[in-house]
Scaffold this motif. Structure first.
Motif, PDB file in Angstrom:
ATOM      1  N   ARG A 447       0.814  -1.215   0.000  1.00  0.00           N
ATOM      2  CA  ARG A 447       0.000   0.000   0.000  1.00  0.00           C
ATOM      3  C   ARG A 447       0.853   1.274   0.000  1.00  0.00           C
ATOM      4  NH1 ARG A 447      -2.751  -3.017  -1.752  1.00  0.00           N
ATOM      5  NH2 ARG A 447      -4.723  -3.927  -1.004  1.00  0.00           N
ATOM      6  N   ASP A 448       1.972   1.262   0.704  1.00  0.00           N
ATOM      7  CA  ASP A 448       2.778   2.478   0.740  1.00  0.00           C
ATOM      8  C   ASP A 448       3.852   2.416  -0.343  1.00  0.00           C
ATOM      9  OD1 ASP A 448       5.611   1.725   2.324  1.00  0.00           O
ATOM     10  OD2 ASP A 448       3.900   0.427   2.785  1.00  0.00           O
ATOM     11  N   PRO A 449       4.253   3.552  -0.888  1.00  0.00           N
ATOM     12  CA  PRO A 449       5.195   3.578  -2.019  1.00  0.00           C
ATOM     13  C   PRO A 449       6.535   2.930  -1.710  1.00  0.00           C
ATOM     14  CG  PRO A 449       4.114   5.702  -1.786  1.00  0.00           C
ATOM     15  CD  PRO A 449       3.734   4.908  -0.576  1.00  0.00           C
ATOM     16  N   ALA A 450       7.059   3.136  -0.506  1.00  0.00           N
ATOM     17  CA  ALA A 450       8.388   2.583  -0.194  1.00  0.00           C
ATOM     18  C   ALA A 450       8.371   1.057  -0.236  1.00  0.00           C
ATOM     19  CB  ALA A 450       8.842   3.079   1.173  1.00  0.00           C
ATOM     20  N   ARG A 451       7.323   0.470   0.335  1.00  0.00           N
ATOM     21  CA  ARG A 451       7.237  -0.992   0.332  1.00  0.00           C
ATOM     22  C   ARG A 451       7.008  -1.508  -1.082  1.00  0.00           C
ATOM     23  NH1 ARG A 451       3.802  -3.766   4.978  1.00  0.00           N
ATOM     24  NH2 ARG A 451       5.574  -2.873   6.065  1.00  0.00           N
ATOM     25  N   ARG A 452       6.175  -0.832  -1.845  1.00  0.00           N
ATOM     26  CA  ARG A 452       5.940  -1.252  -3.226  1.00  0.00           C
ATOM     27  C   ARG A 452       7.242  -1.183  -4.032  1.00  0.00           C
ATOM     28  NH1 ARG A 452       1.864  -2.008  -6.899  1.00  0.00           N
ATOM     29  NH2 ARG A 452       2.320  -1.405  -9.044  1.00  0.00           N
ATOM     30  N   ARG A 454      10.310  -1.484  -2.950  1.00  0.00           N
ATOM     31  CA  ARG A 454      11.215  -2.568  -2.550  1.00  0.00           C
ATOM     32  C   ARG A 454      10.809  -3.890  -3.196  1.00  0.00           C
ATOM     33  NH1 ARG A 454      12.069  -5.910   2.464  1.00  0.00           N
ATOM     34  NH2 ARG A 454       9.984  -5.339   3.129  1.00  0.00           N
ATOM     35  N   ARG A 455       9.521  -4.147  -3.209  1.00  0.00           N
ATOM     36  CA  ARG A 455       9.054  -5.416  -3.786  1.00  0.00           C
ATOM     37  C   ARG A 455       9.177  -5.407  -5.309  1.00  0.00           C
ATOM     38  NH1 ARG A 455       3.765  -6.326   0.210  1.00  0.00           N
ATOM     39  NH2 ARG A 455       5.005  -6.442   2.132  1.00  0.00           N
ATOM     40  N   GLU A 487      12.352   2.516  -9.391  1.00  0.00           N
ATOM     41  CA  GLU A 487      13.237   3.682  -9.340  1.00  0.00           C
ATOM     42  C   GLU A 487      12.430   4.970  -9.255  1.00  0.00           C
ATOM     43  OE1 GLU A 487      15.546   7.029 -10.475  1.00  0.00           O
ATOM     44  OE2 GLU A 487      14.020   6.162 -11.802  1.00  0.00           O
ATOM     45  N   SER A 488      11.289   5.026  -9.934  1.00  0.00           N
ATOM     46  CA  SER A 488      10.488   6.243  -9.924  1.00  0.00           C
ATOM     47  C   SER A 488       9.827   6.488  -8.571  1.00  0.00           C
ATOM     48  CB  SER A 488       9.405   6.171 -11.007  1.00  0.00           C
ATOM     49  OG  SER A 488       8.413   5.202 -10.671  1.00  0.00           O
ATOM     50  N   LEU A 489       9.636   5.415  -7.776  1.00  0.00           N
ATOM     51  CA  LEU A 489       8.977   5.553  -6.480  1.00  0.00           C
ATOM     52  C   LEU A 489       9.952   5.905  -5.365  1.00  0.00           C
ATOM     53  CD1 LEU A 489       6.554   2.485  -6.607  1.00  0.00           C
ATOM     54  CD2 LEU A 489       5.925   4.891  -6.802  1.00  0.00           C
ATOM     55  N   LEU A 490      11.235   5.737  -5.609  1.00  0.00           N
ATOM     56  CA  LEU A 490      12.225   5.936  -4.552  1.00  0.00           C
ATOM     57  C   LEU A 490      12.724   7.380  -4.522  1.00  0.00           C
ATOM     58  CD1 LEU A 490      14.345   2.690  -5.030  1.00  0.00           C
ATOM     59  CD2 LEU A 490      12.816   3.202  -3.118  1.00  0.00           C
ATOM     60  N   LEU A 496      18.437   2.350  -1.391  1.00  0.00           N
ATOM     61  CA  LEU A 496      18.115   1.274  -2.321  1.00  0.00           C
ATOM     62  C   LEU A 496      18.214   1.730  -3.771  1.00  0.00           C
ATOM     63  CD1 LEU A 496      16.988  -1.636  -2.719  1.00  0.00           C
ATOM     64  CD2 LEU A 496      14.697  -0.649  -2.511  1.00  0.00           C
ATOM     65  N   ARG A 497      18.189   3.040  -4.001  1.00  0.00           N
ATOM     66  CA  ARG A 497      18.058   3.556  -5.362  1.00  0.00           C
ATOM     67  C   ARG A 497      19.228   3.159  -6.251  1.00  0.00           C
ATOM     68  NH1 ARG A 497      19.243   8.449  -7.999  1.00  0.00           N
ATOM     69  NH2 ARG A 497      17.799   8.895  -9.714  1.00  0.00           N
TER      70      ARG A 497
END
Length: 868
Positions: A447-452, A454-455, A487-490, A496-497
């Protein structure tokens, strides 16, 4: 608790007591199984009405419990039997009021009690003869009846989960306390029951004011109990519990300290077989863990582990689960493998123990077991642990409830990492396929951008790692899309980028090569340049990023023939070797790719294709000689490193690149020693049994080197070895392999050379013609190569029978510029993963650090093995 559920408990306890009456075996009434069976019968109390005749099965249950307590009273030594005597008396008194005609006379005799009336009572068993006459003091009839009614009300409340009757039970117990003199022995019992009612009001009705009332009732009950009284451990236990409840609410360390002291005293003073001893140890372990988390004192965790270990004697799987959790926490603290292994055993015992675990504790135990097994596999590389960890995560996913599970998406994520690990080790297509499915589900659940992000990053890495088994180009395109979105979400500063950018660049390079789209190399270089810039402070990964950038720049040069691009590649790869000092895990990779780029520039010079740039011939020759020397120095060190610690593919790549450097030196300087060394290196590779699918390349390159030496000296030994190598290359390929045509062409070229040098080369010439005929018939080969081969074959067959050389045309002999890219070695990348695993097609294994997540209700910890 007022009762516990067990299927058909009356029958089990009846059968147990019958066995005791027949065998007089003390274990039938004293062991932990007897305690569990007796606890289960308390369920019957919940269905009994407050007045009138109770149901027949409930009456029998009360009789069985009273008999069980009376047996224990007669068997236990003095000083440990008072609790059972009191329980037997209370149960019998309750039965006399509720159903007096059902009380066995033998029970009354053992307890020294009288039964009103003289009706016939069945006597299903004969108790063990009393050791001494008991002397119980009976309670006031009204207060005792109020006490019994309150107990039955609370039993029914617990069975129905409707605790509205707690208010009525409170009134009854307050009346019982008020109607009992301060020195009456029953008063502490009533106060304890009142404390339990208040605790239920606090826990189930949400009444904060009930908790202080529970503490006061239990404290008064304890203070009314003299030291040495057999009831004192129970009352210490009760007060310790409610003080622990207040700590959970108010976070007052004083409450926690007092709770620990009380529970420790309860466990110390309880009899060896008393149930409260086990419960006190288990709750003591929980509170010691709370204090460890509060203050971080190692001794608290160590004592908690000892308490749980001692409490496991009771056979309760819940205690085994908590023991496993505490051991896992100490393993994370000290990294002692003995704690890890003991935690694995405890979790397994909990999950297979009699009675099962509540859902929240079962979920925590499964996740903890899976994470510990995964960690042990990383340390010991035992295949059984990897399989067991995967199955443990699979069991978590199969359970409909998510109690005790941190996040279903995290479970899928962790399991996918293990499946990728197993795929890399065993190359099972089902594993990589399932891993991709689980990661896609995990992405969808985020649900949150950071977790998405990473996955998505791990999904892209996995698709790239297994693209050969997942659809080839389509899998690489899906990997590119996943990595691009990640990459666009980080944020720009996210650690992690740079890993994602590195994997994106490698994916684009692979896609450019496999799909034949060289235009993708430019965005690949952009991504890798950004990875180098973003990861400049990461000394561990920066050499890898530079090596991968250099590889993409070499591929761009192959497409554009822009010498500036090759020069940039060499400069970047030189920096990679400088930032990967001896001992760095990526030094071998950096040296190999640097040597490969230098080889390419030397090859251009040897072929006369290197632009002068205004330099004199002597300056160009000196620069090329320096490149050749630097390539051999770098590649020799890389080969030494590969000999000690490299996967078979990495080893073959490194040694073959070194052999090419020696061949180029031979061509540059006409150095026979360099040619001999190249041949020796290829022979070493050919002799290794692990060459695998690259065997035809090794043999082709060995044949090429031997052909050069044969052309210089016409030695029969070189001719034989050369032809054996070329024939072996052909034999290593299937009949329709695309590379078979080139291998047959090379064999024909060698046979022509032998025929030219021989006095009678007709046999070699005929074999060359036959090789060409077979070569152009390989339908899977590139069409242009097949056409040239067919033309060469036609020219030979049209020539005179005595002509051993072609009089027209030029056979498609491979020049050095086209020879090596098709048959030699392209340096592989080792991109960093989206998390902490190496990227594909690297060969080094994942080594994740266990992360921890604390569950909400059980205060248990689980280790989770997942990507960084």
């Amino acid at each position: 608790m007022w009762r516990r559920f067990r299927p058909d408990p009356v029958r089990r306890l009846r059968e147990r007591l019958d066995r005791f009456a027949a065998t007089v075996d003390p274990r039938e009434v004293l062991d932990s199984g007897a305690i569990r069976d007796a606890e289960a019968v308390f369920e019957l109390l919940s269905g009994a009405p407050a007045d009138g005749l109770p149901p027949e099965q409930v009456v029998e249950g009360i009789v069985l419990l009273a008999c069980w307590h009376s047996y224990r009273y007669q068997l236990l030594p003095a000083g440990e039997d008072a609790d059972d005597l009191a329980q037997a008396v209370q149960l019998t008194e309750s039965l006399l009021r509720l159903a007096p005609h059902e009380v066995p006379p033998s029970l009354l005799a053992v307890l020294g009690m009288d039964r009103p009336g003289d009706a016939r009572v069945p006597d299903p068993r004969t108790p063990v003869p009393a050791r001494r006459p008991p002397n119980p003091r009976s309670a006031d009839d009204a207060a005792g009846a109020q006490y019994v009614e309150a107990v039955l009300l609370m039993g029914a409340a617990e069975a129905s989960h409707d605790y509205r009757a707690a208010d009525r039970a409170e009134v009854l117990l307050r009346q019982a306390v008020a109607g009992t003199s301060p020195d009456a022995p029953e008063r502490p019992h009533y106060l304890s029951a009142l404390g339990k009612v208040h605790r239920d009001q606090f826990q189930h009705l949400g009444r904060r004011r009930a908790l202080p009332a529970a503490i006061d009732a239990h404290r008064e009950s304890l203070e009314s109990t003299r030291a040495g009284d057999p009831e004192r451990p129970v009352r210490l236990f009760n007060l310790g519990n409610v003080l622990g409840d207040r700590y959970d609410t108010d976070n007052d360390p004083a409450d926690l300290d007092e709770a620990i002291t009380l529970l420790r005293d309860a466990a110390r003073t309880a009899g060896a077989t008393a149930p409260v001893r086990t419960m006190a140890r288990a709750n003591l372990g929980q509170r010691l863990r709370d204090r460890w988390w509060l203050h971080g004192r190692p001794g608290d965790l160590d004592e908690a582990i000892d308490a749980f270990g001692a409490a496991r004697d009771g056979g309760d799987p819940r205690v085994a689960a908590l023991h496993g959790t505490a051991l896992a926490e100490r393993f994370l603290r000290d990294r002692a493998s003995a704690d890890r292994d003991a935690a694995v055993d405890a979790y397994r015992s909990a999950l297979t123990g009699f009675g099962g675990l509540p859902p929240d504790l079962a979920g925590t135990a499964r996740v903890g077991l899976a994470a510990l097994l995964a960690e042990r596999h990383q340390a010991d590389a035992a295949p059984a642990d990897l399989d067991a960890a995967i199955e443990a995560y699979r069991a978590v996913g199969a359970v409909g409830s998510t109690h005790g599970v941190p996040d279903r998406g995290e479970i899928w994520y962790a399991m996918a990492a293990l499946l990728v690990d197993r795929y890399e080790r065993r190359h099972r297509v089902d594993d990589i396929t399932e891993a991709v499915r689980l990661l896609r589900d995990a992405v969808a659940a985020a649900r949150d951008p950071a977790r998405r992000a990473r996955r998505l990053a791990d999904l892209g890495h996995t698709l790239g790692r297994g693209h050969a088994d997942l659809g080839g180009v389509d899998a690489l395109r899906a990997a590119r899309d996943a990595l691009t979105e990640a990459e666009s979400l980080l944020p720009g500063t996210d650690p992690l980028r740079h890993r994602v950018l590195n994997n994106l660049g490698n994916t684009l390079r692979e896609l450019a090569d496999l799909a034949g789209e060289p235009a993708l190399l430019e965005p690949a270089a952009v991504a890798l340049r950004d990875a180098v810039a973003a990861g400049a402070s990461d000394a561990d990964l920066l050499p890898r990023y530079r090596s991968n950038l250099g590889l993409v720049l070499q591929a761009m040069f192959a497409s554009t023939q822009d010498l500036a691009t090759l020069t940039e590649a060499i400069g970047v790869l030189a920096q990679a070797t400088e930032t990967a000092p001896p001992g760095h895990p990526d030094r071998m990779l950096a040296l190999t790719n640097y040597g490969s780029a230098l080889n390419r520039r030397v090859e251009l010079a040897v072929d006369g294709a290197l632009p002068t740039g205004g330099e004199s011939a002597d300056q160009i020759a000196a620069r090329v000689a320096r490149d050749s020397d630097a390539a051999i120095i770098a590649l020799r060190e890389a080969a030494d490193l590969a000999e000690r610690d490299a996967e078979p593919a990495e080893y073959a790549q490194t040694v073959a690149t070194l052999a090419l450097a020696h061949l180029l030196r031979h061509r540059l300087r006409d150095d026979p020693a360099a040619l001999d060394e190249a041949i020796g290196l290829f022979e070493r590779l050919n002799d290794r049994p692990s060459a695998g699918t690259d065997r035809h390349r090794i043999r082709t390159n060995l044949g090429n080197a031997l052909l050069l030496r044969f052309q210089a000296g016409h030695a029969d030994a070189d001719a034989e070895a050369m032809l054996a190598a070329y024939r072996g290359a052909v034999d290593a390929l299937a009949a329709e392999h695309p590379a078979r045509t080139m291998c047959l062409n090379n064999l024909a070229t060698a046979l022509e050379a032998v025929a030219d040098a021989a006095a009678d080369g007709s046999a070699a010439s005929a074999e060359a013609t036959e090789a060409l005929r077979a070569a152009f018939q390989v339908e899977a080969a590139p069409s242009l190569l097949r056409a040239r081969t067919a033309a060469w074959y036609a020219t030979r067959t049209a020539a005179a029978a005595t002509c051993r050389r072609r009089s027209t045309g030029t056979p498609p002999r491979s020049s050095w510029s086209t020879w090596w890219p098709g048959t030699a070695w392209t340096p592989t990348t080792r991109p960093a993963c989206s998390g902490c695993s190496p990227g594909w097609p690297a060969t080094r294994r994942r080594s994740p650090s266990p992360s921890t997540s604390r569950s909400a209700r059980s205060n248990c910890w689980s280790t989770a093995g997942a990507s960084c």
